[in-house]
Design a protein around this motif. Structure first.
Motif, mmCIF file in Angstrom:
data_model
loop_
_atom_site.group_PDB
_atom_site.id
_atom_site.type_symbol
_atom_site.label_atom_id
_atom_site.label_comp_id
_atom_site.label_asym_id
_atom_site.label_seq_id
_atom_site.Cartn_x
_atom_site.Cartn_y
_atom_site.Cartn_z
ATOM 1 N N ASP A 107 69.389 53.254 -36.653
ATOM 2 C CA ASP A 107 70.240 54.200 -36.015
ATOM 3 C C ASP A 107 69.622 54.084 -34.512
ATOM 4 O OD1 ASP A 107 71.738 55.379 -37.979
ATOM 5 O OD2 ASP A 107 70.124 57.180 -38.344
ATOM 6 N N TRP A 108 68.432 53.986 -34.210
ATOM 7 C CA TRP A 108 67.958 53.805 -33.006
ATOM 8 C C TRP A 108 68.564 52.610 -32.192
ATOM 9 C CZ3 TRP A 108 61.984 54.083 -34.294
ATOM 10 C CH2 TRP A 108 61.785 55.181 -34.706
ATOM 11 N N ILE A 109 68.688 51.377 -32.796
ATOM 12 C CA ILE A 109 69.337 50.290 -32.351
ATOM 13 C C ILE A 109 70.740 50.536 -32.242
ATOM 14 C CG2 ILE A 109 69.622 47.698 -32.575
ATOM 15 C CD1 ILE A 109 66.713 48.674 -31.904
ATOM 16 N N ARG A 110 71.652 51.181 -33.183
ATOM 17 C CA ARG A 110 72.964 51.458 -32.963
ATOM 18 C C ARG A 110 73.234 52.344 -31.773
ATOM 19 N NH1 ARG A 110 72.791 50.482 -38.770
ATOM 20 N NH2 ARG A 110 71.933 52.675 -39.237
ATOM 21 N N LYS A 111 72.302 52.937 -31.076
ATOM 22 C CA LYS A 111 72.703 53.168 -29.981
ATOM 23 C C LYS A 111 73.046 52.423 -28.678
ATOM 24 C CE LYS A 111 69.391 57.309 -29.832
ATOM 25 N NZ LYS A 111 68.044 57.797 -29.246
ATOM 26 N N GLU A 112 72.817 51.147 -28.775
ATOM 27 C CA GLU A 112 73.245 50.084 -28.034
ATOM 28 C C GLU A 112 74.495 49.629 -28.187
ATOM 29 O OE1 GLU A 112 70.537 46.838 -28.842
ATOM 30 O OE2 GLU A 112 68.787 48.222 -28.480
ATOM 31 N N PHE A 121 71.671 60.428 -18.560
ATOM 32 C CA PHE A 121 71.645 61.142 -19.804
ATOM 33 C C PHE A 121 72.029 60.329 -21.000
ATOM 34 C CE2 PHE A 121 71.897 64.704 -16.722
ATOM 35 C CZ PHE A 121 70.965 65.636 -17.363
ATOM 36 N N TYR A 122 71.369 60.347 -21.919
ATOM 37 C CA TYR A 122 71.860 59.736 -23.172
ATOM 38 C C TYR A 122 73.243 60.061 -23.521
ATOM 39 C CZ TYR A 122 73.039 58.529 -27.945
ATOM 40 O OH TYR A 122 73.556 58.005 -29.130
ATOM 41 N N LEU A 123 74.087 59.430 -23.862
ATOM 42 C CA LEU A 123 75.401 59.347 -24.340
ATOM 43 C C LEU A 123 75.900 58.302 -25.092
ATOM 44 C CD1 LEU A 123 77.435 60.864 -20.992
ATOM 45 C CD2 LEU A 123 76.697 62.014 -23.312
ATOM 46 N N PRO A 124 76.816 58.431 -26.185
ATOM 47 C CA PRO A 124 77.086 57.165 -26.745
ATOM 48 C C PRO A 124 77.944 56.352 -25.821
ATOM 49 C CG PRO A 124 78.396 59.068 -27.550
ATOM 50 C CD PRO A 124 77.320 59.573 -26.671
ATOM 51 N N ASP A 128 79.316 55.711 -31.648
ATOM 52 C CA ASP A 128 79.060 57.069 -32.250
ATOM 53 C C ASP A 128 77.853 57.502 -31.574
ATOM 54 O OD1 ASP A 128 80.916 56.846 -34.126
ATOM 55 O OD2 ASP A 128 79.862 55.634 -35.508
ATOM 56 N N ARG A 129 77.741 58.963 -31.514
ATOM 57 C CA ARG A 129 76.582 59.603 -30.835
ATOM 58 C C ARG A 129 75.274 59.562 -32.038
ATOM 59 N NH1 ARG A 129 74.705 62.795 -27.185
ATOM 60 N NH2 ARG A 129 72.657 64.077 -27.938
ATOM 61 N N VAL A 175 63.537 67.338 -28.494
ATOM 62 C CA VAL A 175 63.858 67.610 -27.145
ATOM 63 C C VAL A 175 65.260 68.131 -26.957
ATOM 64 C CG1 VAL A 175 62.033 66.055 -26.332
ATOM 65 C CG2 VAL A 175 64.464 65.382 -26.242
ATOM 66 N N GLY A 176 66.128 68.069 -27.860
ATOM 67 C CA GLY A 176 67.472 68.556 -27.670
ATOM 68 C C GLY A 176 68.612 67.414 -27.554
ATOM 69 N N ALA A 177 69.513 67.698 -27.292
ATOM 70 C CA ALA A 177 70.733 66.794 -27.357
ATOM 71 C C ALA A 177 70.901 66.000 -25.977
ATOM 72 C CB ALA A 177 71.914 67.293 -27.755
ATOM 73 N N ARG A 178 70.440 66.612 -25.062
ATOM 74 C CA ARG A 178 70.615 66.167 -23.537
ATOM 75 C C ARG A 178 69.465 65.742 -23.033
ATOM 76 N NH1 ARG A 178 74.526 66.687 -19.574
ATOM 77 N NH2 ARG A 178 73.678 67.097 -17.331
ATOM 78 N N TYR A 179 69.300 64.593 -22.973
ATOM 79 C CA TYR A 179 67.932 64.133 -22.327
ATOM 80 C C TYR A 179 68.142 62.784 -21.552
ATOM 81 C CZ TYR A 179 68.229 60.987 -26.568
ATOM 82 O OH TYR A 179 68.436 60.332 -27.553
ATOM 83 N N ARG A 180 67.278 62.537 -20.567
ATOM 84 C CA ARG A 180 67.479 61.157 -19.792
ATOM 85 C C ARG A 180 66.797 60.079 -20.499
ATOM 86 N NH1 ARG A 180 70.054 62.621 -14.696
ATOM 87 N NH2 ARG A 180 69.442 64.894 -14.245
ATOM 88 N N THR A 181 67.389 59.059 -20.419
ATOM 89 C CA THR A 181 66.996 57.748 -20.972
ATOM 90 C C THR A 181 65.877 57.256 -20.468
ATOM 91 O OG1 THR A 181 68.740 56.455 -19.903
ATOM 92 C CG2 THR A 181 69.253 57.309 -21.950
#
Length: 263
Positions: free
Chosen positions: A56-61, A202-205, A210-211, A220-226
């Motif tokens: 899942d972590w890598i699929r953020k890319e 901010f992290y966004l898909p 997919d998010r 830390v919540g859905a909204r965070y800086r990368t």
């Protein structure tokens, strides 16, 4: 290089900047690249407990996509402890952990949250009479990949001798110029390992992706800086140019620093 032109900064070094050309660039990873990363790193992770979530972590890319960026200049090195001491002495800003414990002057500052990093960039810009800020994710990845779109800042294969990650066994930070052979294709140093680096994004898909909600969003919540680049306390998978991370509160993830952009 830029020299102070306002009050004068007694920094260890001048502001050494690398020019990154503007244009349309590719960031992120294709599905094949995601699967290849998982296959390479799944059994090499520094903590086996990371394995269930690793995919899942890598699929953020995903997906690789094109973005247009304007030309900019980025710090050749991360901000050092000495750089940050100048800032704290001038502004009264709190001293971060790396300086409290006596980390050497030429090592990257760490223990800095996003607001600290942004405050430093704004202060530096004011001191020097320039527009200074933090890099976006796209800018950071572009500078790390270089003109050849490399998998790691230093090439397409991981090499623990060219960056300060856990695999190298150093166990602490190193001087920001300690790995000249780890420079990106644009000549930017220390983009893999040593300390993680804040971006302004901010992290966004990515478009079409997919998010991914994971241990970071749970903490830390859905909204965070990368964050980008990995650290000496983390594995080489985080030194990949495309790898996206966030401010996990666990102690091994507290080694967060930054570099500046002038544009």
């Amino acid at each position: 290089m830029l020299k102070p032109n306002k009050r004068g900064i007694s920094s260890y070094r001048e502001l050494d900047l690398v020019a990154i050309p503007g244009g349309e660039v590719e960031i992120g990873s294709t599905l094949d690249e995601v699967q290849a990363c998982i296959a390479i790193w799944q059994d090499r992770l520094v903590d086996p407990a990371y394995r269930p979530a690793f995919g899942d972590w890598i699929r953020k890319e995903y997906p690789r996509h094109r973005v247009r960026i304007a030309a900019f200049h980025i710090g050749r090195f991360p901000v050092t402890n000495q750089d940050y001491i100048d800032f704290a002495a001038t502004t009264g800003h709190p001293i971060p952990e790396s300086i409290v414990i006596g980390s050497p002057a030429r090592h990257p500052v760490w223990g800095v949250d996003y607001d600290d990093a942004l405050a430093y960039a704004l202060w530096l810009g004011d001191e020097m009479g320039i527009h200074c800020r933090l890099p976006s994710e796209a800018e950071w990845e572009c500078a790390a990949r270089g003109p050849d779109h490399a998998e790691y800042p230093f090439g397409n294969s991981f090499d623990p001798a060219r960056c300060n990650t856990m695999e190298g066994g150093v166990g602490t930070t190193t001087p920001v110029d300690h790995y000249p052979q780890g420079a990106s294709g644009y000549g930017v140093l220390d983009m893999g390992g040593n300390v993680e680096e804040w971006t302004s994004s901010f992290y966004l898909p990515y478009p079409g992706g997919d998010r991914i909600d994971d241990d970071i969003s749970s903490a830390v919540g859905a909204r965070y800086r990368t964050l980008r680049g990995g650290s000496f306390a983390l594995g080489g998978d985080l030194a990949r140019s495309a790898r996206r991370h966030g401010p996990h509160p666990a102690p091994q993830f507290r080694y967060r620093g930054f570099r500046v952009v002038v544009a």
